[in-house]
Design a protein around this motif. Structure first.
Motif, PDB file in Angstrom:
ATOM      1  N   MET A   1       0.827  -1.207   0.000  1.00 39.06           N
ATOM      2  CA  MET A   1       0.000   0.000   0.000  1.00 39.06           C
ATOM      3  C   MET A   1       0.862   1.259   0.000  1.00 39.06           C
ATOM      4  SD  MET A   1      -3.160  -0.992   2.545  1.00 39.06           S
ATOM      5  CE  MET A   1      -4.014   0.543   2.163  1.00 39.06           C
ATOM      6  N   ILE A   2       1.965   1.247   0.750  1.00 37.93           N
ATOM      7  CA  ILE A   2       2.859   2.410   0.773  1.00 37.93           C
ATOM      8  C   ILE A   2       3.466   2.644  -0.607  1.00 37.93           C
ATOM      9  CG2 ILE A   2       5.034   3.298   1.705  1.00 37.93           C
ATOM     10  CD1 ILE A   2       4.332   1.849   4.324  1.00 37.93           C
ATOM     11  N   GLN A   3       3.895   1.553  -1.247  1.00 42.80           N
ATOM     12  CA  GLN A   3       4.522   1.670  -2.566  1.00 42.80           C
ATOM     13  C   GLN A   3       3.560   2.207  -3.616  1.00 42.80           C
ATOM     14  OE1 GLN A   3       6.134  -2.483  -2.813  1.00 42.80           O
ATOM     15  NE2 GLN A   3       7.896  -1.421  -3.651  1.00 42.80           N
ATOM     16  N   GLN A   4       2.304   1.718  -3.585  1.00 41.72           N
ATOM     17  CA  GLN A   4       1.358   2.008  -4.655  1.00 41.72           C
ATOM     18  C   GLN A   4       0.353   3.101  -4.280  1.00 41.72           C
ATOM     19  OE1 GLN A   4       1.925   0.679  -7.444  1.00 41.72           O
ATOM     20  NE2 GLN A   4       3.214  -1.068  -6.946  1.00 41.72           N
ATOM     21  N   TRP A   5       0.592   3.817  -3.186  1.00 36.88           N
ATOM     22  CA  TRP A   5      -0.413   4.755  -2.715  1.00 36.88           C
ATOM     23  C   TRP A   5      -0.716   5.850  -3.739  1.00 36.88           C
ATOM     24  CZ3 TRP A   5      -4.023   4.528   0.710  1.00 36.88           C
ATOM     25  CH2 TRP A   5      -4.686   5.693   1.084  1.00 36.88           C
ATOM     26  N   GLN A   6       0.301   6.425  -4.341  1.00 38.09           N
ATOM     27  CA  GLN A   6       0.083   7.493  -5.314  1.00 38.09           C
ATOM     28  C   GLN A   6      -0.671   6.969  -6.526  1.00 38.09           C
ATOM     29  OE1 GLN A   6       3.652   9.501  -6.504  1.00 38.09           O
ATOM     30  NE2 GLN A   6       2.616  10.862  -7.948  1.00 38.09           N
ATOM     31  N   LEU A   7      -0.281   5.780  -6.987  1.00 37.27           N
ATOM     32  CA  LEU A   7      -0.962   5.162  -8.123  1.00 37.27           C
ATOM     33  C   LEU A   7      -2.411   4.854  -7.777  1.00 37.27           C
ATOM     34  CD1 LEU A   7      -0.276   3.921 -11.007  1.00 37.27           C
ATOM     35  CD2 LEU A   7      -0.154   1.736  -9.806  1.00 37.27           C
ATOM     36  N   LEU A   8      -2.642   4.328  -6.596  1.00 34.41           N
ATOM     37  CA  LEU A   8      -3.988   3.989  -6.160  1.00 34.41           C
ATOM     38  C   LEU A   8      -4.869   5.233  -6.082  1.00 34.41           C
ATOM     39  CD1 LEU A   8      -5.994   1.914  -4.984  1.00 34.41           C
ATOM     40  CD2 LEU A   8      -5.030   2.404  -2.736  1.00 34.41           C
ATOM     41  N   ALA A   9      -4.338   6.305  -5.494  1.00 34.87           N
ATOM     42  CA  ALA A   9      -5.118   7.538  -5.349  1.00 34.87           C
ATOM     43  C   ALA A   9      -5.461   8.145  -6.706  1.00 34.87           C
ATOM     44  CB  ALA A   9      -4.336   8.538  -4.504  1.00 34.87           C
ATOM     45  N   GLU A  10      -4.551   8.023  -7.644  1.00 32.08           N
ATOM     46  CA  GLU A  10      -4.748   8.654  -8.956  1.00 32.08           C
ATOM     47  C   GLU A  10      -5.784   7.930  -9.798  1.00 32.08           C
ATOM     48  OE1 GLU A  10      -2.071   9.999 -12.856  1.00 32.08           O
ATOM     49  OE2 GLU A  10      -1.110   9.151 -11.068  1.00 32.08           O
ATOM     50  N   TYR A  11      -5.811   6.605  -9.728  1.00 32.24           N
ATOM     51  CA  TYR A  11      -6.671   5.829 -10.626  1.00 32.24           C
ATOM     52  C   TYR A  11      -7.813   5.107  -9.925  1.00 32.24           C
ATOM     53  CZ  TYR A  11      -3.190   6.557 -14.273  1.00 32.24           C
ATOM     54  OH  TYR A  11      -2.356   7.123 -15.203  1.00 32.24           O
ATOM     55  N   ALA A  12      -7.968   5.317  -8.619  1.00 26.06           N
ATOM     56  CA  ALA A  12      -8.988   4.581  -7.874  1.00 26.06           C
ATOM     57  C   ALA A  12     -10.389   4.815  -8.420  1.00 26.06           C
ATOM     58  CB  ALA A  12      -8.922   4.950  -6.394  1.00 26.06           C
ATOM     59  N   ALA A  13     -10.689   6.062  -8.795  1.00 26.09           N
ATOM     60  CA  ALA A  13     -12.033   6.375  -9.275  1.00 26.09           C
ATOM     61  C   ALA A  13     -12.356   5.665 -10.584  1.00 26.09           C
ATOM     62  CB  ALA A  13     -12.188   7.889  -9.456  1.00 26.09           C
ATOM     63  N   ILE A  14     -11.340   5.404 -11.394  1.00 28.32           N
ATOM     64  CA  ILE A  14     -11.570   4.806 -12.710  1.00 28.32           C
ATOM     65  C   ILE A  14     -11.592   3.288 -12.634  1.00 28.32           C
ATOM     66  CG2 ILE A  14     -10.688   4.617 -15.083  1.00 28.32           C
ATOM     67  CD1 ILE A  14      -9.347   7.313 -14.675  1.00 28.32           C
ATOM     68  N   ILE A  15     -10.610   2.717 -11.984  1.00 31.03           N
ATOM     69  CA  ILE A  15     -10.432   1.268 -12.021  1.00 31.03           C
ATOM     70  C   ILE A  15     -10.804   0.587 -10.711  1.00 31.03           C
ATOM     71  CG2 ILE A  15      -8.032   1.206 -11.213  1.00 31.03           C
ATOM     72  CD1 ILE A  15      -9.610  -0.823 -14.130  1.00 31.03           C
ATOM     73  N   GLY A  16     -10.945   1.369  -9.639  1.00 31.92           N
ATOM     74  CA  GLY A  16     -11.207   0.774  -8.332  1.00 31.92           C
ATOM     75  C   GLY A  16     -12.469  -0.063  -8.285  1.00 31.92           C
ATOM     76  N   LEU A  17     -13.583   0.461  -8.821  1.00 32.44           N
ATOM     77  CA  LEU A  17     -14.851  -0.268  -8.787  1.00 32.44           C
ATOM     78  C   LEU A  17     -14.742  -1.570  -9.558  1.00 32.44           C
ATOM     79  CD1 LEU A  17     -17.837  -0.453  -8.067  1.00 32.44           C
ATOM     80  CD2 LEU A  17     -18.353   0.880 -10.137  1.00 32.44           C
ATOM     81  N   ALA A  18     -14.106  -1.536 -10.724  1.00 32.48           N
ATOM     82  CA  ALA A  18     -13.954  -2.747 -11.525  1.00 32.48           C
ATOM     83  C   ALA A  18     -13.163  -3.807 -10.764  1.00 32.48           C
ATOM     84  CB  ALA A  18     -13.263  -2.422 -12.851  1.00 32.48           C
ATOM     85  N   CYS A  19     -12.088  -3.398 -10.098  1.00 34.06           N
ATOM     86  CA  CYS A  19     -11.258  -4.351  -9.358  1.00 34.06           C
ATOM     87  C   CYS A  19     -12.004  -4.926  -8.159  1.00 34.06           C
ATOM     88  CB  CYS A  19      -9.972  -3.664  -8.889  1.00 34.06           C
ATOM     89  SG  CYS A  19      -8.794  -3.310 -10.217  1.00 34.06           S
ATOM     90  N   VAL A  20     -12.742  -4.071  -7.438  1.00 30.82           N
ATOM     91  CA  VAL A  20     -13.499  -4.554  -6.280  1.00 30.82           C
ATOM     92  C   VAL A  20     -14.574  -5.546  -6.717  1.00 30.82           C
ATOM     93  CG1 VAL A  20     -15.128  -3.886  -4.471  1.00 30.82           C
ATOM     94  CG2 VAL A  20     -13.057  -2.541  -4.843  1.00 30.82           C
ATOM     95  N   LEU A  21     -15.336  -5.195  -7.754  1.00 29.97           N
ATOM     96  CA  LEU A  21     -16.393  -6.086  -8.233  1.00 29.97           C
ATOM     97  C   LEU A  21     -15.820  -7.410  -8.720  1.00 29.97           C
ATOM     98  CD1 LEU A  21     -18.731  -3.632 -10.200  1.00 29.97           C
ATOM     99  CD2 LEU A  21     -19.204  -4.771  -8.016  1.00 29.97           C
ATOM    100  N   PHE A  22     -14.744  -7.345  -9.482  1.00 30.35           N
ATOM    101  CA  PHE A  22     -14.157  -8.570 -10.014  1.00 30.35           C
ATOM    102  C   PHE A  22     -13.613  -9.448  -8.894  1.00 30.35           C
ATOM    103  CE2 PHE A  22     -10.479 -10.713 -12.261  1.00 30.35           C
ATOM    104  CZ  PHE A  22     -11.277 -11.666 -12.869  1.00 30.35           C
ATOM    105  N   ASN A  23     -12.991  -8.827  -7.900  1.00 25.98           N
ATOM    106  CA  ASN A  23     -12.430  -9.592  -6.787  1.00 25.98           C
ATOM    107  C   ASN A  23     -13.522 -10.246  -5.945  1.00 25.98           C
ATOM    108  OD1 ASN A  23     -11.040  -9.071  -3.633  1.00 25.98           O
ATOM    109  ND2 ASN A  23     -10.174 -10.497  -5.098  1.00 25.98           N
ATOM    110  N   VAL A  24     -14.549  -9.485  -5.587  1.00 23.15           N
ATOM    111  CA  VAL A  24     -15.628 -10.021  -4.766  1.00 23.15           C
ATOM    112  C   VAL A  24     -16.373 -11.126  -5.502  1.00 23.15           C
ATOM    113  CG1 VAL A  24     -17.821  -9.469  -3.647  1.00 23.15           C
ATOM    114  CG2 VAL A  24     -15.880  -7.920  -3.404  1.00 23.15           C
ATOM    115  N   LEU A  25     -16.668 -10.897  -6.782  1.00 25.92           N
ATOM    116  CA  LEU A  25     -17.342 -11.922  -7.580  1.00 25.92           C
ATOM    117  C   LEU A  25     -16.485 -13.178  -7.697  1.00 25.92           C
ATOM    118  CD1 LEU A  25     -18.923  -9.781 -10.450  1.00 25.92           C
ATOM    119  CD2 LEU A  25     -20.140 -11.015  -8.637  1.00 25.92           C
ATOM    120  N   SER A  26     -15.174 -12.999  -7.851  1.00 27.44           N
ATOM    121  CA  SER A  26     -14.277 -14.145  -7.958  1.00 27.44           C
ATOM    122  C   SER A  26     -14.313 -14.988  -6.693  1.00 27.44           C
ATOM    123  CB  SER A  26     -12.846 -13.668  -8.230  1.00 27.44           C
ATOM    124  OG  SER A  26     -12.750 -12.998  -9.467  1.00 27.44           O
ATOM    125  N   LEU A  27     -14.249 -14.346  -5.538  1.00 26.90           N
ATOM    126  CA  LEU A  27     -14.274 -15.069  -4.269  1.00 26.90           C
ATOM    127  C   LEU A  27     -15.608 -15.776  -4.064  1.00 26.90           C
ATOM    128  CD1 LEU A  27     -12.514 -12.416  -2.002  1.00 26.90           C
ATOM    129  CD2 LEU A  27     -11.582 -14.657  -2.639  1.00 26.90           C
TER     130      LEU A  27
END
Length: 287
Positions: free
Chosen positions: A188-214
């Motif tokens: 999280m420390i390493q990727q924090w800037q990347l996460l903050a910058e793109y969370a709005a665009i790709i975050g929902l897709a990653c969360v949905l895909f991860n939850v559905l996968s589990l």
């Protein structure tokens, strides 16, 4: 600032190797013989991961109208085999770790064919590109070494000193949790800037895909009459992808930094959601 090369190139592989050594000390050869004599679980796990979840990921890319580079990155992530961390979470949740190791090994070999096909299709569909994706032999060998060699050594230790292995099993579980927490924090420390910058665009897709996968990885095997331990193993194998492999192909093979973003964001999300999912399964087992 944390040295990225030190963490990803040295600390992460070494930590996973140590954890896999501990897992090996809890396994018996009979675990693998039972799986080989009952291939149903392996076939179901591979089928759900390679066919059903790939199709779901494609549907999410279309539904959320992701930009082309991010859509290809999501499909690259879906095509990547399970990561070594899947075995750890399966172990903590009471899953069949031997099945996890078998699925990871088999899927890592199959992705030599499936990954170039899926990514090639994604490039053609989303970007109208015709770009070959050569098999990532070096990375697949690296995954195999990190997973299989420490496990084999751990099983050898258990065979030679079984009573000592039984005594250290619980401390190793605690150590696994602490080490995983450290790896998540460093990621999280390493990727924090990347996460903050793109969370709005790709975050929902990653969360949905991860939850559905589990969820799908757990419920489909149960519906097909597999034991609960094997359903847990398949859920973790499907929900936790080898993000390192996906990032490597995006940056080194496709040479597109944007395509690496889904794997980087997903790698952070999956550690958190898989931890919650594992905790829920352990609480369910106690009730």
């Amino acid at each position: 600032m944390i040295d990225t090369a030190l963490v990803s190139g040295v600390l992460l592989p070494a930590s996973l190797g140590i954890i896999m050594l501990g897992l090996g000390m809890t396994l018996h050869p009979a675990d693998f013989r039972r799986i080989l004599s009952q291939p149903k679980a392996v076939l179901i796990g591979l089928g759900v991961q390679m066919l059903l979840l790939t199709a779901i990921c494609f549907g999410l890319c279309l539904l959320l109208q992701l930009p082309p580079e991010l859509a290809v990155g999501m499909m690259l992530l879906a095509a990547a085999p399970g990561g070594a961390s899947a075995n750890i979470y399966s172990h903590l949740a009471g899953g069949d770790v031997a099945l996890n190791i078998t699925l990871t090994a088999v899927n890592s070999l199959l992705c030599l064919l499936s990954l170039p096909l899926i990514v090639g299709f994604s490039l053609a569909y989303f970007m109208a590109a015709d770009q070959a994706v050569p098999p990532p032999f070096a990375k697949i060998i690296e995954v195999g070494v990190i997973i299989l060699l420490p496990v084999a050594i751990g099983m050898g230790i258990r065979r030679t000193w079984p009573q000592w292995s039984d005594r250290v099993e619980k401390p190793l579980r605690v150590f696994s949790v602490l080490l995983l927490a450290l790896l998540v924090a460093l990621t999280m420390i390493q990727q924090w800037q990347l996460l903050a910058e793109y969370a709005a665009i790709i975050g929902l897709a990653c969360v949905l895909f991860n939850v559905l996968s589990l969820l799908i990885g757990y419920t489909v095997p149960l519906a097909l009459k597999l034991p609960r331990r094997q359903a847990i193993a398949i859920a973790m194998e499907i929900g936790i992808h080898n993000g390192t492999l996906a990032i490597f192909i995006a940056l080194n093979v496709l040479q597109n930094a944007q395509m690496s973003i889904p794997a980087a964001v997903y790698s952070i999300i999956m550690f958190l959601t898989a931890g919650v999912f594992a905790y829920g399964l352990t609480q369910q087992a106690r009730s």
